[in-house]
Design a protein around this motif. Sequence first.
Motif, PDB file in Angstrom:
ATOM      1  N   GLY A 383      24.026  33.256  51.096  1.00 50.20           N
ATOM      2  CA  GLY A 383      23.491  34.279  50.120  1.00 50.20           C
ATOM      3  C   GLY A 383      23.762  35.510  50.035  1.00 50.20           C
ATOM      4  N   SER A 384      23.751  36.542  49.239  1.00 50.02           N
ATOM      5  CA  SER A 384      23.725  37.736  49.390  1.00 50.02           C
ATOM      6  C   SER A 384      22.214  38.534  49.263  1.00 50.02           C
ATOM      7  CB  SER A 384      24.432  38.465  48.209  1.00 50.02           C
ATOM      8  OG  SER A 384      25.643  37.846  48.059  1.00 50.02           O
ATOM      9  N   GLY A 385      22.435  39.494  50.317  1.00 51.48           N
ATOM     10  CA  GLY A 385      21.017  40.125  50.683  1.00 51.48           C
ATOM     11  C   GLY A 385      21.197  41.463  50.582  1.00 51.48           C
ATOM     12  N   LEU A 386      21.759  42.402  49.835  1.00 47.78           N
ATOM     13  CA  LEU A 386      22.502  42.024  48.571  1.00 47.78           C
ATOM     14  C   LEU A 386      23.943  42.461  48.561  1.00 47.78           C
ATOM     15  CD1 LEU A 386      19.786  43.641  46.513  1.00 47.78           C
ATOM     16  CD2 LEU A 386      19.822  41.298  46.737  1.00 47.78           C
ATOM     17  N   ALA A 387      24.642  42.433  47.485  1.00 52.77           N
ATOM     18  CA  ALA A 387      25.852  43.251  47.398  1.00 52.77           C
ATOM     19  C   ALA A 387      25.674  44.667  47.029  1.00 52.77           C
ATOM     20  CB  ALA A 387      26.708  42.494  45.913  1.00 52.77           C
ATOM     21  N   VAL A 388      26.107  45.310  47.938  1.00 53.98           N
ATOM     22  CA  VAL A 388      26.028  46.658  47.862  1.00 53.98           C
ATOM     23  C   VAL A 388      26.404  47.674  46.769  1.00 53.98           C
ATOM     24  CG1 VAL A 388      26.094  48.798  49.459  1.00 53.98           C
ATOM     25  CG2 VAL A 388      25.858  46.703  50.539  1.00 53.98           C
ATOM     26  N   GLY A 389      27.614  47.421  46.351  1.00 53.40           N
ATOM     27  CA  GLY A 389      28.084  48.088  45.148  1.00 53.40           C
ATOM     28  C   GLY A 389      27.098  47.785  43.882  1.00 53.40           C
ATOM     29  N   ARG A 390      26.911  46.711  43.867  1.00 55.71           N
ATOM     30  CA  ARG A 390      26.187  46.244  42.453  1.00 55.71           C
ATOM     31  C   ARG A 390      24.785  46.810  42.653  1.00 55.71           C
ATOM     32  NH1 ARG A 390      28.180  40.772  39.799  1.00 55.71           N
ATOM     33  NH2 ARG A 390      30.462  41.121  39.892  1.00 55.71           N
ATOM     34  N   THR A 391      24.097  47.013  43.941  1.00 57.32           N
ATOM     35  CA  THR A 391      22.924  47.581  43.940  1.00 57.32           C
ATOM     36  C   THR A 391      22.945  49.087  43.734  1.00 57.32           C
ATOM     37  OG1 THR A 391      22.480  45.887  45.977  1.00 57.32           O
ATOM     38  CG2 THR A 391      20.846  47.922  45.445  1.00 57.32           C
ATOM     39  N   LEU A 392      24.120  49.701  44.072  1.00 53.78           N
ATOM     40  CA  LEU A 392      24.379  50.930  43.789  1.00 53.78           C
ATOM     41  C   LEU A 392      24.321  51.429  42.317  1.00 53.78           C
ATOM     42  CD1 LEU A 392      24.887  53.857  44.879  1.00 53.78           C
ATOM     43  CD2 LEU A 392      27.083  53.594  44.907  1.00 53.78           C
ATOM     44  N   VAL A 393      25.014  50.462  41.831  1.00 53.83           N
ATOM     45  CA  VAL A 393      25.062  50.516  40.325  1.00 53.83           C
ATOM     46  C   VAL A 393      23.714  50.348  39.599  1.00 53.83           C
ATOM     47  CG1 VAL A 393      25.812  49.253  38.223  1.00 53.83           C
ATOM     48  CG2 VAL A 393      27.451  49.823  39.874  1.00 53.83           C
ATOM     49  N   ALA A 394      22.730  49.396  39.999  1.00 51.42           N
ATOM     50  CA  ALA A 394      21.324  49.429  39.645  1.00 51.42           C
ATOM     51  C   ALA A 394      20.619  50.731  40.084  1.00 51.42           C
ATOM     52  CB  ALA A 394      20.834  48.064  40.112  1.00 51.42           C
ATOM     53  N   VAL A 395      20.812  51.100  40.879  1.00 48.64           N
ATOM     54  CA  VAL A 395      19.900  52.273  41.379  1.00 48.64           C
ATOM     55  C   VAL A 395      20.134  53.443  40.413  1.00 48.64           C
ATOM     56  CG1 VAL A 395      19.618  53.950  43.037  1.00 48.64           C
ATOM     57  CG2 VAL A 395      19.469  51.763  43.698  1.00 48.64           C
ATOM     58  N   ILE A 396      21.802  53.409  40.281  1.00 50.71           N
ATOM     59  CA  ILE A 396      22.119  54.673  39.283  1.00 50.71           C
ATOM     60  C   ILE A 396      21.253  54.510  37.960  1.00 50.71           C
ATOM     61  CG2 ILE A 396      24.436  55.617  38.230  1.00 50.71           C
ATOM     62  CD1 ILE A 396      25.783  55.148  40.687  1.00 50.71           C
ATOM     63  N   GLU A 397      21.551  53.214  37.414  1.00 52.22           N
ATOM     64  CA  GLU A 397      21.102  52.992  35.905  1.00 52.22           C
ATOM     65  C   GLU A 397      19.727  52.969  35.721  1.00 52.22           C
ATOM     66  OE1 GLU A 397      23.302  50.337  33.588  1.00 52.22           O
ATOM     67  OE2 GLU A 397      25.298  50.773  34.123  1.00 52.22           O
ATOM     68  N   ASN A 398      19.041  52.732  36.950  1.00 50.61           N
ATOM     69  CA  ASN A 398      17.560  52.637  36.493  1.00 50.61           C
ATOM     70  C   ASN A 398      16.844  53.768  36.954  1.00 50.61           C
ATOM     71  OD1 ASN A 398      16.263  49.740  36.002  1.00 50.61           O
ATOM     72  ND2 ASN A 398      18.186  49.398  37.262  1.00 50.61           N
ATOM     73  N   TYR A 399      17.230  54.670  37.904  1.00 52.43           N
ATOM     74  CA  TYR A 399      16.765  55.968  38.425  1.00 52.43           C
ATOM     75  C   TYR A 399      17.618  57.184  37.819  1.00 52.43           C
ATOM     76  CZ  TYR A 399      14.047  53.227  41.942  1.00 52.43           C
ATOM     77  OH  TYR A 399      13.143  52.462  42.140  1.00 52.43           O
ATOM     78  N   GLN A 400      18.106  56.804  36.652  1.00 60.43           N
ATOM     79  CA  GLN A 400      18.793  58.022  35.935  1.00 60.43           C
ATOM     80  C   GLN A 400      17.932  58.605  35.328  1.00 60.43           C
ATOM     81  OE1 GLN A 400      21.345  57.048  32.317  1.00 60.43           O
ATOM     82  NE2 GLN A 400      20.769  54.960  32.934  1.00 60.43           N
ATOM     83  N   GLN A 401      18.317  60.029  35.257  1.00 62.48           N
ATOM     84  CA  GLN A 401      17.448  60.994  34.484  1.00 62.48           C
ATOM     85  C   GLN A 401      18.005  61.859  33.241  1.00 62.48           C
ATOM     86  OE1 GLN A 401      14.199  61.733  36.003  1.00 62.48           O
ATOM     87  NE2 GLN A 401      15.015  60.007  36.994  1.00 62.48           N
ATOM     88  N   ALA A 402      17.521  62.225  32.514  1.00 65.89           N
ATOM     89  CA  ALA A 402      18.004  62.959  31.258  1.00 65.89           C
ATOM     90  C   ALA A 402      19.157  63.964  31.421  1.00 65.89           C
ATOM     91  CB  ALA A 402      17.114  63.635  30.618  1.00 65.89           C
TER      92      ALA A 402
END
Length: 426
Positions: A383-402
């Motif tokens: 299993g993946s614990g986790l895929a680093v690039g996709r986690t980076l994408v998730a951080v960027i989109e979920n923690y983005q500011q105006a």
Amino acid sequence: MHDIRMIRDDPGGFDRLLARRGAEPVAPAILALDEERRALTTRLQEAQSRRNEASKAIGAAMRDGDTEKAEALKAEVAQIKGDMPALESDEKALAEQLQDALARIPNLPADDVPEGEDESDNVEQKVQAAKPSFDFEPKEHADIAPALGMDFETGAKLSGARFTFLRGPMARLHRALGQFMIDRQVSEHGYTECAPPVLVRDEAMYGTDKLPKFAEDSFQTTDGRWLIPTAEVSLTASIMGEILEDAALPMRLTALTPCFRSEAGAAGKDTRGFIRQHQFEKCELVSIVRPEESEAEHERMTRAAEEVLEALGLPYRRMLLCTGDMGFGARKTYDLEVWLPGQGAYREISSCSNTGDFQARRMNARYRPEGSKKTEFIHTLNGSGLAVGRTLVAVIENYQQADGSVVVPEALASYMGGVTKLEPGK
């Protein structure tokens, strides 16, 4: 790889399980090959036996002074010897043909895997954490990240499509995520950290069911080695051909490595951004366990991946894959899908699979149960614990500011050297 005896014992049952995956029946063709090979093996054994008998009879005939009989026996032995190379070659060819046919059959699904044709039939098992709310229209990472150091143009200039050049704090955040993942898997979940080769031989790829079926999905070097599509290959194949002692199990291995995929079947998919790359990093989890432990280990491994998402504060859901969406070697798979506000969709970030003894049979990897003289095939999970690039994408989109900046999750503070926010132009 499947046990030919299982197909012999219940060919109809085997094909019924294959049909759950949408696969065509194979038992009649496999059994015909098997019968032909076994018949040829019997002929070869009979020829060897007759050659030995005739050779002994020559001596007896010579002692009895029966020259005519001795000469006839010599001619018979010579004829058998002359015929045997062709028999041996044919028997070897049929054995290889049977082995290749068996190697192309996917794993059989576990009983609790739901029926289905594709990802639309996967079953949502749980949803973790509320989706973030924004007082502005959230953007996709591909629109935010270039100003923060995710350089798609330079990546393409250097290597072509699906390559990216990370700079400055963006590169550091990517590195921090990978280090955070592997540190957590080692300290919190008892995995042994490994630094395996990323170039492997055919045997390693075959043993982990990447060959022969998925050759076009991987990159091969001019000397015949393969760039790993995942560290599952190196970690799992590290025990190929071995007989493990019972005390060595369960064995839990993890590695943070670059991975390489040709994405041969992904033409037109995720062409923008950092979701689907030819080169990416992943924290891989591999478990090698006793057969009776594999179901519980599957749950344990999936939780180990989930807890990384929870520590990073990323909303996700767990999906149980249906028969039509599982990977070739899996008997049961959970996908973890992270919420991406910019896309307004859940996207896969980890896939945790129980392969049973499917890979172990291909690798001939066994263990000796305590107190037993016999060996058994081990079970493998990955299993993946986790895929680093996709986690980076998730951080960027979920923690983005105006203002186009991205806040660094608190869990990564000790890895970021005081950087708490990625800001445009810095």
